[in-house]
Design an enzyme around this catalytic site. Structure first.
Site, PDB file in Angstrom:
ATOM      1  N   GLY A  29       0.791  -1.218   0.000  1.00  0.00           N
ATOM      2  CA  GLY A  29       0.000   0.000   0.000  1.00  0.00           C
ATOM      3  C   GLY A  29       0.821   1.264   0.000  1.00  0.00           C
ATOM      4  O   GLY A  29       0.319   2.335  -0.341  1.00  0.00           O
ATOM      5  N   ASP A  53       0.779 -11.104   6.910  1.00  0.00           N
ATOM      6  CA  ASP A  53       1.353 -10.277   5.843  1.00  0.00           C
ATOM      7  C   ASP A  53       2.635  -9.593   6.284  1.00  0.00           C
ATOM      8  O   ASP A  53       3.286  -8.927   5.478  1.00  0.00           O
ATOM      9  CB  ASP A  53       0.335  -9.244   5.342  1.00  0.00           C
ATOM     10  N   ASP A  71       9.138  -5.364   8.388  1.00  0.00           N
ATOM     11  CA  ASP A  71       8.047  -4.442   8.724  1.00  0.00           C
ATOM     12  C   ASP A  71       8.084  -4.022  10.192  1.00  0.00           C
ATOM     13  O   ASP A  71       7.256  -4.426  11.000  1.00  0.00           O
ATOM     14  CB  ASP A  71       6.683  -5.047   8.372  1.00  0.00           C
TER      15      ASP A  71
END
Length: 493
Positions: free
Chosen positions: A100, A260, A270
């Site tokens: 995103g 994810d 992340d």
């Protein structure tokens, strides 16, 4: 201002590209260009990572590099794209997700993918702005390099640029773009997306790519009547187990272990609301958004296994037999236990394993938890105590130092026949003096917002070699200040 004034003149820095992931085809990604930002400036760079990918470290300081890694110009030969994936978030299937706010520039011939995080909206932004803020980008930049310094598999951070462009979160902030590097950014969620949508041909193509590119040994498993995807699941399970053991041993809390956010290569990836433990509180929740404590420190190994079950479910159409899938997962617990024990023995300076070690380790962890003892400082002081023969500084960490004495006697008996010099050397190489405590990150963020990046640079240097003493910098290894407990870190970034 024409933000794209230079964007049609790609910078040629001599990188050779091979774009392995892009060869999978448009079902897996959307090609697009990063969105430019006005008046970019450097926040941080890593010459070590530049050398890793074959970039001239001096070029990394140039304006051409600044423009390219902010997304204002393209690197010659790059092929920017955003990938699609799905995932379970906080235990709930979230459907289609994707990059995103991350754009993959491509894979170099040396086998490293380069990705811009915060480079603008993509088709997978789900109403988001596709941007990252300076605050969270500094934390990820520092933690990526800190984890590498600790020897823990991780994505790396090549550079970080900032811009005065406003980004709105809980309050107005400024934009930043982090350039990340890894052999692959593939996640469990990539496989879940295609499995959940019944796209088995694409699922097979992704699995074949992953095996051939990253796990070629899994092809040989077919000769033993083990489907390559079952061998892949086993290999990923074991890598994930080793990673969890390293996290737990060093006291690292990830904070958002959604599927994810789980790397298919067993990398730490992340960095959002992460934290290294201050006081040893096994149930500590570092993510202010995690109201149920799903991702508490002591739950991380079990959550990782749950996530692997989700990956197994996604791969089941290719494995065929549920029993084979469960057999592939079976080595997770044993691998985690063995790796965790090995790392805790090293932290204690135990050069040879013995059966009674588990009891010794369990006992000290229980004492640390009961007394909420500072985790990094305890292990570093214990290392020096073995080196110098003085355990009083360790006893001083406990409100009642006498409560530690029975354990110290057991530990002394265990170490009685050991040479203290190699034991202490092992401990000093296993127990870091410097970790990225949240107050240190906060201090770097506060000064960076004022245009002063010296704290970030100091931390980058200390955390790059966290086991060294670094004379003159003891304040960075001291107890956290009282105000540190008030810092709240959430999924907002």
């Amino acid at each position: 201002m024409n933000l794209r004034a230079e964007s049609d003149t790609p910078a040629d820095v001599g990188l050779d590209w091979r774009h392995g992931f892009a060869a999978l085809g448009p079902d897996f990604f959307t090609e697009l260009r990063p969105a430019p930002l006005p008046r970019p400036h450097w926040v941080g760079t890593s010459p070590d990572v530049a050398r890793l990918i074959g970039l001239d470290a001096s070029w990394l300081q140039s304006d051409a590099a600044l423009q390219a890694f902010t997304g204002n110009t393209l690197l010659a030969g790059s092929r920017p794209l955003a990938s699609v994936y799905g995932g379970h978030q906080f235990g709930v299937w979230a459907g289609q997700l994707g990059d995103g706010r991350a754009i993959l520039l491509g894979e170099t011939a040396g086998g490293m993918e380069i990705q811009l995080k915060g480079a603008g909206r993509t088709p997978y932004s789900r109403m988001g702005d596709g941007r990252a803020v300076l605050r969270s980008s500094i934390r990820e930049f520092l933690c990526s390099e800190a984890m590498h310094g600790l020897g823990i598999p991780t994505t790396r951070a090549l550079c970080l640029s900032g811009s005065p462009a406003p980004v709105h979160r809980e309050e107005p902030e400024t934009a930043a773009v982090l350039t990340r590097v890894a052999p692959s950014f593939l996640r469990f969620g990539h496989f879940e997306h295609f499995a959940a949508n019944g796209l088995h041909a694409q699922l097979q193509a992704l699995a074949d790519y992953t095996v051939d590119r990253y796990y070629p040994e899994c092809r040989a498993a077919a000769e033993r009547d083990v489907p390559p995807c079952a061998a892949l699941l086993r290999a990923v399970s074991e890598r994930t187990a080793r990673l969890m053991a390293q996290w737990q041993a060093v006291g690292f809390c990830h904070g958002v272990m959604n599927t994810d956010n789980m790397s298919i290569l067993g990398l730490s990836i992340d960095y959002g609301p992460f934290q290294f433990l201050d006081a040893f509180v096994p149930g500590h929740i570092c993510n202010h958004s995690d109201a149920q404590g799903r991702y508490a420190y002591d739950r991380q190994p079990d959550v990782a296994y749950w996530n692997l079950l989700c990956l197994a479910q996604a791969l089941l159409p290719l494995i065929g037999d549920p029993d084979l899938a469960m057999q592939a997962l079976a080595s997770y617990q044993a691998t985690f236990s063995d790796e965790f024990m090995a790392r805790m023995r090293a932290k204690l300076g135990l050069l040879e394993p013995r059966a009674e070690d588990a009891q010794l380790i369990d006992a000290i962890l229980l004492l640390l938890a009961r007394n909420a003892v500072d985790y990094p400082i305890f292990w570093r002081r214990l290392s020096h105590a073995v080196q110098r023969g003085d355990f009083q500084p360790v006893r001083d960490l406990f409100a009642d130092g006498a409560s530690l004495d029975p354990w110290l006697r057991s530990y002394a008996q265990r170490m009685a026949c050991a040479d203290p010099a190699p034991a202490a050397n092992l401990m000093l190489a296993s127990n870091p003096k410097y970790v990225l405590r949240k107050h240190l990150g906060e201090q770097a963020i506060r000064t960076a917002k004022q245009g002063d990046f010296s704290e970030l640079q100091t931390l980058q240097r200390l955390l790059g070699r966290p086991f060294d003493e670094h004379p003159g910098y003891d304040a960075y290894a001291a107890f956290p200040p009282d105000w540190a407990s008030a810092i709240e870190i959430s999924c907002s970034s």
